[in-house]
Design a protein around this motif. Structure first.
Motif, PDB file in Angstrom:
ATOM      1  N   LYS A 159       0.851  -1.194   0.000  1.00 38.21           N
ATOM      2  CA  LYS A 159       0.000   0.000   0.000  1.00 38.21           C
ATOM      3  C   LYS A 159       0.874   1.226   0.000  1.00 38.21           C
ATOM      4  O   LYS A 159       1.924   1.261   0.635  1.00 38.21           O
ATOM      5  CB  LYS A 159      -0.875  -0.007   1.247  1.00 38.21           C
ATOM      6  CG  LYS A 159      -1.876  -1.124   1.216  1.00 38.21           C
ATOM      7  CD  LYS A 159      -3.224  -0.625   1.697  1.00 38.21           C
ATOM      8  CE  LYS A 159      -4.239  -1.738   1.620  1.00 38.21           C
ATOM      9  NZ  LYS A 159      -4.044  -2.727   2.674  1.00 38.21           N
ATOM     10  N   LYS A 160       0.402   2.212  -0.685  1.00 35.47           N
ATOM     11  CA  LYS A 160       1.198   3.427  -0.742  1.00 35.47           C
ATOM     12  C   LYS A 160       1.210   4.076   0.638  1.00 35.47           C
ATOM     13  O   LYS A 160       0.183   4.163   1.295  1.00 35.47           O
ATOM     14  CB  LYS A 160       0.564   4.410  -1.725  1.00 35.47           C
ATOM     15  CG  LYS A 160       0.936   4.093  -3.146  1.00 35.47           C
ATOM     16  CD  LYS A 160       0.322   5.129  -4.046  1.00 35.47           C
ATOM     17  CE  LYS A 160       0.386   4.683  -5.466  1.00 35.47           C
ATOM     18  NZ  LYS A 160      -0.679   5.267  -6.249  1.00 35.47           N
TER      19      LYS A 160
ATOM     20  N   LEU B 133       0.608   9.619  -1.635  1.00 41.31           N
ATOM     21  CA  LEU B 133      -0.732   9.884  -2.137  1.00 41.31           C
ATOM     22  C   LEU B 133      -0.850  11.328  -2.587  1.00 41.31           C
ATOM     23  O   LEU B 133      -0.206  12.212  -2.040  1.00 41.31           O
ATOM     24  CB  LEU B 133      -1.754   9.630  -1.039  1.00 41.31           C
ATOM     25  CG  LEU B 133      -2.053   8.166  -0.749  1.00 41.31           C
ATOM     26  CD1 LEU B 133      -2.964   8.076   0.446  1.00 41.31           C
ATOM     27  CD2 LEU B 133      -2.688   7.522  -1.952  1.00 41.31           C
ATOM     28  N   PRO B 134      -1.685  11.535  -3.587  1.00 41.80           N
ATOM     29  CA  PRO B 134      -1.936  12.924  -3.952  1.00 41.80           C
ATOM     30  C   PRO B 134      -2.565  13.631  -2.759  1.00 41.80           C
ATOM     31  O   PRO B 134      -3.461  13.106  -2.120  1.00 41.80           O
ATOM     32  CB  PRO B 134      -2.900  12.814  -5.126  1.00 41.80           C
ATOM     33  CG  PRO B 134      -3.389  11.416  -5.144  1.00 41.80           C
ATOM     34  CD  PRO B 134      -2.390  10.588  -4.421  1.00 41.80           C
ATOM     35  N   LYS B 135      -2.094  14.799  -2.495  1.00 48.15           N
ATOM     36  CA  LYS B 135      -2.477  15.505  -1.268  1.00 48.15           C
ATOM     37  C   LYS B 135      -3.949  15.825  -1.133  1.00 48.15           C
ATOM     38  O   LYS B 135      -4.601  15.338  -0.230  1.00 48.15           O
ATOM     39  CB  LYS B 135      -1.640  16.796  -1.170  1.00 48.15           C
ATOM     40  CG  LYS B 135      -0.496  16.649  -0.186  1.00 48.15           C
ATOM     41  CD  LYS B 135      -0.932  17.151   1.197  1.00 48.15           C
ATOM     42  CE  LYS B 135       0.178  16.982   2.218  1.00 48.15           C
ATOM     43  NZ  LYS B 135       1.356  17.815   1.915  1.00 48.15           N
ATOM     44  N   PRO B 136      -4.479  16.614  -2.014  1.00 47.17           N
ATOM     45  CA  PRO B 136      -5.850  17.069  -1.753  1.00 47.17           C
ATOM     46  C   PRO B 136      -6.829  15.996  -2.125  1.00 47.17           C
ATOM     47  O   PRO B 136      -7.623  16.141  -3.022  1.00 47.17           O
ATOM     48  CB  PRO B 136      -5.988  18.267  -2.661  1.00 47.17           C
ATOM     49  CG  PRO B 136      -5.050  17.984  -3.786  1.00 47.17           C
ATOM     50  CD  PRO B 136      -4.016  17.026  -3.307  1.00 47.17           C
ATOM     51  N   ASP B 137      -6.767  14.936  -1.427  1.00 44.33           N
ATOM     52  CA  ASP B 137      -7.526  13.803  -1.895  1.00 44.33           C
ATOM     53  C   ASP B 137      -8.581  13.500  -0.891  1.00 44.33           C
ATOM     54  O   ASP B 137      -8.353  12.884   0.140  1.00 44.33           O
ATOM     55  CB  ASP B 137      -6.568  12.636  -2.055  1.00 44.33           C
ATOM     56  CG  ASP B 137      -7.288  11.511  -2.705  1.00 44.33           C
ATOM     57  OD1 ASP B 137      -7.242  10.418  -2.178  1.00 44.33           O
ATOM     58  OD2 ASP B 137      -7.940  11.761  -3.727  1.00 44.33           O
ATOM     59  N   GLN B 138      -9.766  13.907  -1.209  1.00 44.51           N
ATOM     60  CA  GLN B 138     -10.818  13.759  -0.227  1.00 44.51           C
ATOM     61  C   GLN B 138     -11.614  12.496  -0.455  1.00 44.51           C
ATOM     62  O   GLN B 138     -12.331  12.050   0.398  1.00 44.51           O
ATOM     63  CB  GLN B 138     -11.719  14.982  -0.265  1.00 44.51           C
ATOM     64  CG  GLN B 138     -12.655  15.059  -1.447  1.00 44.51           C
ATOM     65  CD  GLN B 138     -11.918  15.027  -2.764  1.00 44.51           C
ATOM     66  OE1 GLN B 138     -10.790  15.482  -2.862  1.00 44.51           O
ATOM     67  NE2 GLN B 138     -12.542  14.492  -3.781  1.00 44.51           N
ATOM     68  N   SER B 139     -11.463  11.899  -1.624  1.00 39.65           N
ATOM     69  CA  SER B 139     -12.357  10.802  -1.951  1.00 39.65           C
ATOM     70  C   SER B 139     -11.893   9.474  -1.374  1.00 39.65           C
ATOM     71  O   SER B 139     -12.542   8.467  -1.530  1.00 39.65           O
ATOM     72  CB  SER B 139     -12.490  10.676  -3.463  1.00 39.65           C
ATOM     73  OG  SER B 139     -11.219  10.472  -4.012  1.00 39.65           O
ATOM     74  N   VAL B 140     -10.752   9.496  -0.711  1.00 37.30           N
ATOM     75  CA  VAL B 140     -10.258   8.230  -0.181  1.00 37.30           C
ATOM     76  C   VAL B 140     -11.115   7.762   0.983  1.00 37.30           C
ATOM     77  O   VAL B 140     -11.503   8.529   1.859  1.00 37.30           O
ATOM     78  CB  VAL B 140      -8.795   8.400   0.282  1.00 37.30           C
ATOM     79  CG1 VAL B 140      -8.376   7.253   1.164  1.00 37.30           C
ATOM     80  CG2 VAL B 140      -7.905   8.490  -0.916  1.00 37.30           C
ATOM     81  N   ILE B 141     -11.430   6.493   0.932  1.00 36.35           N
ATOM     82  CA  ILE B 141     -12.204   5.925   2.026  1.00 36.35           C
ATOM     83  C   ILE B 141     -11.259   5.760   3.208  1.00 36.35           C
ATOM     84  O   ILE B 141     -10.144   5.280   3.060  1.00 36.35           O
ATOM     85  CB  ILE B 141     -12.755   4.561   1.600  1.00 36.35           C
ATOM     86  CG1 ILE B 141     -13.654   4.740   0.384  1.00 36.35           C
ATOM     87  CG2 ILE B 141     -13.488   3.894   2.742  1.00 36.35           C
ATOM     88  CD1 ILE B 141     -13.701   3.559  -0.515  1.00 36.35           C
TER      89      ILE B 141
ATOM     90  N   GLU C  30      -9.487   4.195   6.032  1.00 34.67           N
ATOM     91  CA  GLU C  30      -9.278   2.781   6.300  1.00 34.67           C
ATOM     92  C   GLU C  30      -8.884   2.559   7.756  1.00 34.67           C
ATOM     93  O   GLU C  30      -8.120   3.312   8.317  1.00 34.67           O
ATOM     94  CB  GLU C  30      -8.131   2.254   5.452  1.00 34.67           C
ATOM     95  CG  GLU C  30      -8.437   2.203   4.000  1.00 34.67           C
ATOM     96  CD  GLU C  30      -7.159   1.900   3.265  1.00 34.67           C
ATOM     97  OE1 GLU C  30      -6.814   0.720   3.192  1.00 34.67           O
ATOM     98  OE2 GLU C  30      -6.514   2.840   2.820  1.00 34.67           O
TER      99      GLU C  30
END
Lengths: 686, 469
Positions: free
Chosen positions: B246-247, B252-260, B262
Motif C-alpha cells: 500500500k502506498k 498519495l496525492p495531497k488534496p484527496d478527499q475521496s479516499v475511504i 481505512e
C-alpha cells in the motif's frame, strides 16, 4: 534440397514443390488515408515496399511457387511485381491471384481452395511481414513433425519469444497461450488485450500433466499450414481471421481431432506491420539491424546498391547532399537525391528519395517518403509524411500525424497530435483501399485551416451515431503511434493496480486516475485549446477513464476538481486573488471539456458534491468556494437550479459543521441566484 | 543451527483409521521401524542436534519411549504435547509461536515422510532466493498411490494440485487444488507480465516439508483464521506474493478527499521483514532473478514461495493405506531398496545387504524368505513357509505351510498353520487361525481371525469401532 533426404517414398511425393500464399491485403483502413492511393503492402518501409521484404524472404528460402493474393489495388500490386526482380527469377514463380470481393483472410483462403492450387503443406504469410527467419526450414520442420504429430496437425504458427511490452509487440496481438509443455501443442488461446485476467479452463489442466502458459510471444503472422487448411476455411464460413480459425479448431478439437502447434523462434527476426505503431517499431528494428541481413545497405533490392552504412546506424545513399552543419544523429536513413539544409537535426527517421529539407529543421522519429519538401525551421515529430508533401516555413507537425499524398500545410502552423490529413476534400470516387463495412469518410472541415497556403483536409473515421464511440476511440488511441511512450506508462500504472486488487479499495483507482488526469491536463497547458485539442484531451481522459474503470459520475467531479486543483499543484504559494484568477483562467480555458462531461442536472449535482468534498480537504479552496461557484455559473457549467438544489440538501457525511459553514459561505450567492431566478421566471410569465 | 526443525507427529492418521485405533500413526511400523523414526533419522543425518516433536498428549509417553529407548535416537528431542486433537497444522504452529518456542526460521516435517532427498538441496533454494517459504514437491509418488489398497475398496482418488512455476521452475506463482477449481482458473495479467512463461504441473505431490521464515509464525499469531498449513497457509502465502504494498501517505496525492478512511490491520507485508542488509545488498548486486524488463530483483515482492522438485530417488508419504503398505514394500525391497538401505543404514536394516533377516529370528527348514523381505528380531518361522515381498514384525510366529505375499505383518502376530495372506496388513497382537485365506484385507489390533476364514477386501477390526461407523 528436398531430394537429399527423400528416403521416405510417401514424403517424396509431397515435397515435390514448396508453396507459399502471400495475403497482400490488410482488410482494414488503419493506414487511412494513405491507403486511398496505394495498397498497404506497397508502402515503403525503410524505402522499400513491404511486399518486397516478404517476397525476398520467401524467394531466398527457395520457395518454388508463391501466390500473391490481392484484392484492393490489385493492378498496382501486379504492376509492382512485374517491374521487380521477383518476376524474372528462375528458382521461384511469383503469380498473383486477384479477387475483388474478399473482405478477410478467410475469404482469401476460400478463394484459394476453389482454385485448388495448394498441393502440399504451404506457408501462409501476410504481404507486410518483415523477417529473416529461415522459412524453408520451418516448412521442413512442419512436414517432418507430421510423422509424430499425425496428419491432423493442421497448422504450425510461428512465434518469436519476446517479453511483454516489447516495442515490436503489437498491442492487438496480446495473446496468452496454454501449450502442452513437451510438444508445444496449443491447448488454449486467449486474447487478453482488453482483459485484466487470463482464464484457463479447468479441463486443460486436468487432462495434461504439464502445461505452459506463455505471454512472451510475438505473433510473427507466419503460419505453416497443411493442405487441408483452405478446405477447413471453406467448411466454416464464419472463419474470417486466423484467430477465428484457431478458436474454431480448439473448440472442435474433440470432434474433428485437428491439432495446432506453435514454433518459437529465438534468434531470428519476424514481425508484421499491422498498424502504425508496428510500422514505427519495425522501421526502427530494420535501422538498428535486428533484421540482418535485411538492412538498408544490403542490396537485395537493386536500387539499394548504393547505400553506405555509417556509425550510429546512419545510412546514406550516394547522391545525398548534406549542407554544412546539419546533423544526422542516429538511426537515420536518407534516400537517393535528397538534400538536407544546414543546422538541421535528424534522428530516428527515414527520409525517402528526392526530398528537399531546409535549414534549421528538426526531425525526430518521422517517416518521410519521396519528393517531400520541408522548408526552413520546421519541426516534425513521430509522423508519416507521404510522397509529395510540402511543409511550408516554420510548420510544426506533432506526434502521431499522417500527412497523406501531396498534402501541403503551413506556413507557421502547428498540426496537433494524431491528426490525419489528406489533400483532396472529399471523394465521390470512393476509392478507399481496404474498405471495411464501417467504411471511412473524409469530412470536409472547413473550420480547420492548416496554414494560409495549405491544401489539407481532415480525415477521420466515421462517427457512428448509434454506437457509443468508445470502440472508435480505442482504435484511434491504438493507432497514434507517436503516443507509444504514454500508452506504456498507462499500462504501467494499471499493472500496479492489478496487484492491489486483492485487497481492492475503490479509492486507489480514483487516486491514480486523478493524478493521471492532472498530468494530462498539464501536458496540454501550453497548447492552445481549440476544437481538435479538446477532442484529443477528451480522448485521453476517456481512455484513462476506461483503464481505471472510473464511474462516469465520479468522473464529472474529478475533472472539475482537477482543473481547479491544477494551479495549486503548480505553485503551492499562490494565494487569495492570484490563485482565484488562475483557477478562473483554467476553468475558462477548459470549459469546453467540462461541458462535455457536466451536462445533465445529475452530473451538475455530482460535480457540486465533489467540489464540496474538495473543500473539506483544502482550506484555500474552501475560502474561494463561493467565487468558484459563481464563475462556474457564469460559464454556464452549473445551472442555478442545480446550485440551489444542492444548497438545500441535508448533510451527507458526518461533517455537519463544515456542511453548515459552506452553506453559510455561499448563502449570498444563493440569494442572488434565487432572486435572479425569480426575476427570470417573472419575466417568463409576463 | 540456521533452522529449527519441527516434526508434526500429532496427526490422527484419519486416512489410516483402521490401523490407528490402538497405535498412534507416528508409531505405525514401516520396515519394522516406527514411521516417525525415518523423519528424525533424516534430521539426524543432516546434522541437526535438536528438534521439536509435536505429539498428542495421550501418545506422548509411548512415542518418547519408542524413539528414545528402542530406536536409540541421539538427536535431542523436545516433545511438545497437544491437548487439543482438533488443532490443524497451522494452529499447532501458532500455539508453538505463542508459547515462544520458535526462535529462528523453521523447518516443518511430517512424521509420515519417507524420502532420500538431501535436505541441503531444499535449504539451498530457500537461501538463494531468501524465500518466505520453500516446499518440497515430488513427482514420484503418483505411481504408489495408484496401487490397489488393502481393506475395503474406496473410490477416493488422489487429489491433484495445480502448481504454477516460473521459467526456471523454482518459484511457485500459483497454487490451487483441483477440487477448488470450478470451471476455470483466472490469472491476472500483471502476474503474466512479470512472469510471461508459466509452467503448470499437475502431477506433483506436496511432501509436507516446509522451510519457513519466522515472520510467518508472527503473522499466524495475528491472523487466527488460518488453521491448516498445506491447505490454507501455503496457498495464502503464494497468493500474497503479488500483493502490492500500500502506498504510504506521502505518496498519495495531497488534496484527496475521496479516499475511504481505512482502519487496517497491519497487512502481511509489514510482517515480512527482511534482514538488515539484505535489501541493500540486493540492490547493489548485479544478480537478478528474471529478465525481459528493467524491474528490480524479484519485482520488489517481499513474499516469495519456492519449491524444490525431487525427480529421482524415494519420496513417499505414508498417509493412506495404499501408500502405507507400499512404503513398507519399498523400504524392504524393490528397485529402491539399495538407496533406502544407504540412507537408513543404521541398525538392522541392511548394513550388509544380506541381513534382511534379523540374526535372532529363527527360520525352520524348507522355508523360503525372499530377499525382498524383512524379518525382525525374535520372529519364529515354521516349516515350508513362503514369504515374499513382505515385512514380518518382531516376535511374530508364523507356523508351518503359511504363505505370505505383499503383506505387512506387525509385531507379535501369530499366523496359524496353512494360512494364506496376500496383500494385507495384519496389525500387532493379532492371531490368524488355521487355513485362513486373506486377500487385500486389514486386520486390526488384537483381532482373532477364525480358522478357515476366507476374506477379500475386508477390514477386520474391533466390533465397537465398526458400530461407531
Amino acid at each position: 534440397m528436398s531430394r537429399g533426404k527423400g528416403k521416405q517414398r510417401e514424403d517424396l511425393k509431397q515435397e515435390d514443390v514448396s508453396q507459399a500464399v502471400v495475403i497482400a491485403d490488410s482488410f482494414n483502413v488503419r493506414f487511412g488515408p494513405i491507403t486511398d492511393r496505394k495498397p498497404r503492402t506497397l508502402l515503403p518501409v525503410a524505402n522499400v515496399a513491404m511486399l518486397d521484404y516478404t517476397l525476398e524472404s520467401l524467394t531466398s528460402a527457395g520457395i518454388q511457387e508463391i501466390f500473391v493474393f490481392c484484392c484492393h489495388h490489385a493492378d498496382k500490386i501486379k504492376e509492382h511485381i512485374s517491374n521487380s526482380k521477383f518476376s524474372s527469377l528462375t528458382s521461384s514463380t511469383v503469380s498473383t491471384i486477384v479477387s475483388d470481393g474478399c473482405m478477410s483472410m478467410g475469404d482469401a483462403l476460400r478463394e484459394i481452395h476453389d482454385k485448388s492450387i495448394i498441393r502440399s503443406d504451404f506457408i501462409l504469410i501476410y504481404g507486410d511481414v518483415v523477417t529473416n527467419a529461415n522459412l524453408s526450414s520451418l516448412l521442413e520442420e512442419h512436414k517432418k513433425s507430421k510423422q509424430t504429430r499425425g496428419n491432423n496437425a493442421v497448422m504450425t504458427m510461428v512465434y518469436k519469444s519476446c517479453p511483454p511490452r516489447h516495442r515490436t509487440r503489437c498491442q492487438e496481438d496480446d495473446v496468452v497461450m496454454a501449450l502442452e509443455t513437451s510438444t508445444n501443442r496449443v491447448l488454449h488461446y486467449q486474447k487478453v488485450a482488453d482483459h485484466r485476467k487470463f482464464v484457463l479452463p479447468k479441463e486443460v489442466l486436468s487432462s495434461n500433466n504439464e502445461v505452459t502458459l506463455r505471454y512472451d510471444l510475438l505473433n510473427c503472422q507466419i503460419n505453416i499450414c497443411s493442405p487441408q487448411v483452405p478446405s477447413l476455411f471453406k467448411d466454416n464460413f464464419d472463419y474470417l481471421t486466423r484467430d477465428d480459425f484457431v478458436r474454431g479448431i480448439l473448440e472442435n478439437e474433440e470432434i474433428m481431432g485437428y491439432t495446432m502447434y506453435i514454433k518459437v523462434i529465438q534468434d531470428q527476426y519476424a514481425a508484421r506491420i499491422s498498424n502504425l505503431h508496428m510500422y514505427d517499431a519495425v522501421s526502427r528494428d530494420i535501422l538498428s539491424r535486428w533484421s540482418y541481413p535485411i538492412v538498408p545497405d544490403n542490396s537485395f533490392i537493386e536500387e539499394r546498391s548504393s547505400v553506405t552504412y555509417g556509425r550510429h546506424n546512419v545510412y546514406l545513399s550516394n547522391d545525398v547532399t548534406l549542407a554544412r552543419g546539419c546533423e544526422l544523429e542516429k538511426s537515420v536513413y536518407v534516400g537517393r537525391g535528397t538534400s538536407v539544409g544546414s543546422n538541421t537535426v535528424i534522428t530516428n527517421s527515414v527520409i525517402g528519395k528526392d526530398c528537399r529539407i531546409g535549414e534549421n529543421v528538426k526531425i525526430d522519429g518521422a517517416y518521410i517518403w519521396d519528393n517531400v519538401t520541408i522548408e526552413n525551421s520546421c519541426r516534425v515529430e513521430s509522423s508519416i509524411l507521404c510522397n509529395g508533401v510540402v511543409l511550408y516555413d516554420s510548420s510544426h507537425v506533432s506526434q502521431g500525424c499522417i500527412l497523406s499524398w501531396d498534402v501541403k500545410v503551413g506556413p507557421s502552423i502547428t498540426i496537433p497530435r494524431g491528426t490525419r490529413l489528406k489533400s483532396s476534400p472529399d471523394d465521390e470516387e470512393d476509392d478507399f483501399g481496404e474498405d471495411l463495412p464501417e467504411a471511412d469518410q473524409a469530412t470536409k472541415e472547413n473550420a480547420h485551416h492548416f496554414g494560409s497556403r495549405s491544401q489539407a483536409y481532415l480525415f477521420r473515421l466515421t462517427q457512428d451515431p448509434t454506437d457509443s464511440d468508445e470502440e472508435e476511440e480505442d482504435q484511434l488511441i491504438h493507432d497514434m503511434f507517436g503516443l507509444e511512450i504514454q500508452s506504456e506508462s498507462e499500462s504501467d500504472t494499471e499493472t500496479d493496480l492489478d496487484e492491489s486488487s486483492e485487497d481492492n479499495i475503490m479509492g486507489d483507482d480514483m487516486d491514480v486516475f486523478y493524478t493521471e488526469a492532472i498530468d494530462t491536463l498539464k501536458k496540454y497547458k501550453n497548447l492552445k485549446i481549440d476544437g481538435t485539442s479538446t477532442e484529443n484531451l477528451k480522448f485521453e481522459i476517456n481512455s484513462l477513464k476506461h483503464s481505471y474503470n472510473i464511474n462516469i459520475r465520479d468522473l464529472y467531479g474529478l475533472i472539475t476538481k482537477a482543473i481547479i486543483d491544477l494551479p495549486m499543484r503548480e505553485d503551492a504559494n499562490l494565494d487569495g486573488n492570484q490563485l482565484l484568477s488562475s483557477m478562473k483562467q483554467n476553468l475558462t480555458k477548459y470549459q469546453a471539456l467540462i461541458k462535455n462531461y457536466v451536462r445533465s442536472g445529475e452530473s451538475q449535482m455530482d460535480c457540486l458534491h465533489s467540489l464540496e468534498d474538495f473543500c473539506q480537504t483544502n482550506e484555500k479552496v474552501q475560502s474561494l468556494f463561493m467565487k468558484l461557484l459563481h464563475h462556474l455559473y457564469d460559464l454556464d457549467i452549473l445551472s442555478e437550479q442545480a446550485v440551489i438544489k444542492w444548497h438545500g440538501l441535508p448533510p451527507m457525511g458526518d461533517n455537519t459543521e463544515l456542511h453548515v459553514s459552506i452553506r453559510k459561505q455561499v448563502a449570498p450567492l444563493i440569494k442572488w441566484l434565487q432572486e435572479a431566478e425569480e426575476e427570470s421566471s417573472e419575466e417568463d410569465s409576463d | 543451527m540456521e533452522f529449527q526443525p519441527i516434526v508434526m507427529a500429532g496427526g490422527p492418521g484419519s486416512r489410516l483409521s483402521d490401523l490407528t485405533v490402538k497405535c498412534p500413526k507416528a508409531l505405525l511400523p514401516i520396515g519394522n521401524k516406527p514411521m516417525v523414526w525415518y523423519t528424525i533419522n533424516m534430521l539426524e543425518k543432516a546434522g541437526f542436534e535438536e528438534a521439536i516433536v509435536v505429539v498428542q498428549e495421550e501418545h506422548c509417553e509411548e512415542i518418547k519411549n519408542q524413539l528414545m529407548d528402542i530406536c536409540a535416537v541421539k538427536i535431542r528431542l523436545d516433545f511438545f504435547s497437544l491437548d487439543d486433537d482438533e488443532a490443524g497444522t497451522a494452529d499447532v504452529l501458532r500455539i508453538l509461536g505463542e508459547k515462544d518456542k520458535i526462535k529462528r526460521d523453521i523447518l516443518i516435517l511430517s512424521c509420515d515422510l519417507i524420502t532420500d532427498v538431501s535436505l541441503h538441496n531444499v535449504a539451498n533454494i530457500h537461501r538463494t532466493y531468501d524465500a518466505s517459504a520453500t516446499l518440497l514437491l515430488s513427482q514420484l509418488p503418483s505411481q504408489y498411490y495408484d496401487v490397489p489398497a488393502p481393506g475395503v475398496k474406496s473410490k477416493k482418488r488422489l487429489e491433484k494440485d495445480f502448481f504454477g512455476f516460473d521459467e526456471k521452475g523454482e518459484r511457485i506463482l500459483f497454487l490451487t487444488s483441483e477440487a477448488d477449481v470450478e470451471e476455470s482458473i483466472e490469472m491476472k495479467k500483471s502476474i503474466l507480465r512479470k512472469h510471461p512463461c508459466i509452467n503448470i504441473k499437475t502431477k506433483l505431490t506436496d511432501c509436507f516439508m516446509y522451510f519457513m521464515k519466522k515472520w510467518v509464525i508472527d503473522y499466524l499469531i495475528e491472523y487466527k483464521t488460518i488453521s491448516d498449513l498445506k491447505g490454507e497457509l501455503i496457498p495464502h502465502l503464494v497468493r500474497k506474493q503479488f500483493l502490492k504494498p500500500k502506498k504510504s501517505d506521502k505518496d498519495l496525492p495531497k488534496p484527496d478527499q475521496s479516499v475511504i478512511v481505512e482502519t487496517t490491520k497491519a497487512d502481511i507485508l509489514s510482517f515480512s521483514k527482511s534482514e538488515e542488509y539484505a535489501d541493500e545488498i540486493r540492490s547493489m548486486s548485479t544478480w537478478i532473478d528474471h529478465r525481459g524488463d528493467m524491474e528490480d530483483c524479484f519485482h520488489c515482492s517481499k513474499i516469495r514461495c519456492y519449491a524444490y522438485l525431487q525427480n529421482e530417488g524415494v519420496c513417499l508419504r505414508a498417509n493412506t493405506l495404499s501408500s502405507y503398505s507400499e512404503s513398507n514394500k519399498q523400504v524392504g525391497m524393490g528397485p529402491v531398496k539399495r538407496k533406502v538401505q544407504k540412507i537408513f543404514s543404521a541398525l538392522d536394516i541392511g548394513k550388509d545387504k544380506d541381513v534382511h533377516i534379523h540374526p535372532s529370528a529363527t527360520i525352520k527348514e524348507k522355508s523360503q524368505v525372499g530377499a525382498d523381505c524383512l524379518v525382525a528380531e525374535g520372529a519364529l518361522i515354521g516349516e515350508r513357509v513362503s514369504i515374499k515381498k513382505s515385512v514380518v514384525g518382531k516376535h511374530c510366529k508364523i507356523e508351518d505351510k503359511v504363505k505370505i505375499t505383499n503383506s505387512v505383518i506387525m509385531d507379535h502376530v501369530t499366523v496359524k498353520e496353512g494360512s494364506n495372506v496376500q496383500g494385507s496388513i495384519i496389525s500387532a497382537h493379532s492371531l490368524i487361525g488355521e487355513k485362513c485365506d486373506l486377500k487385500d484385507c486389514i486386520v486390526g489390533n488384537e483381532q482373532h481371525v477364525n480358522p478357515m476364514g476366507k476374506y477379500t477386501n475386508e477390514a477386520i477390526v474391533e466390533v465397537e469401532k465398526m458400530m461407531e461407523i
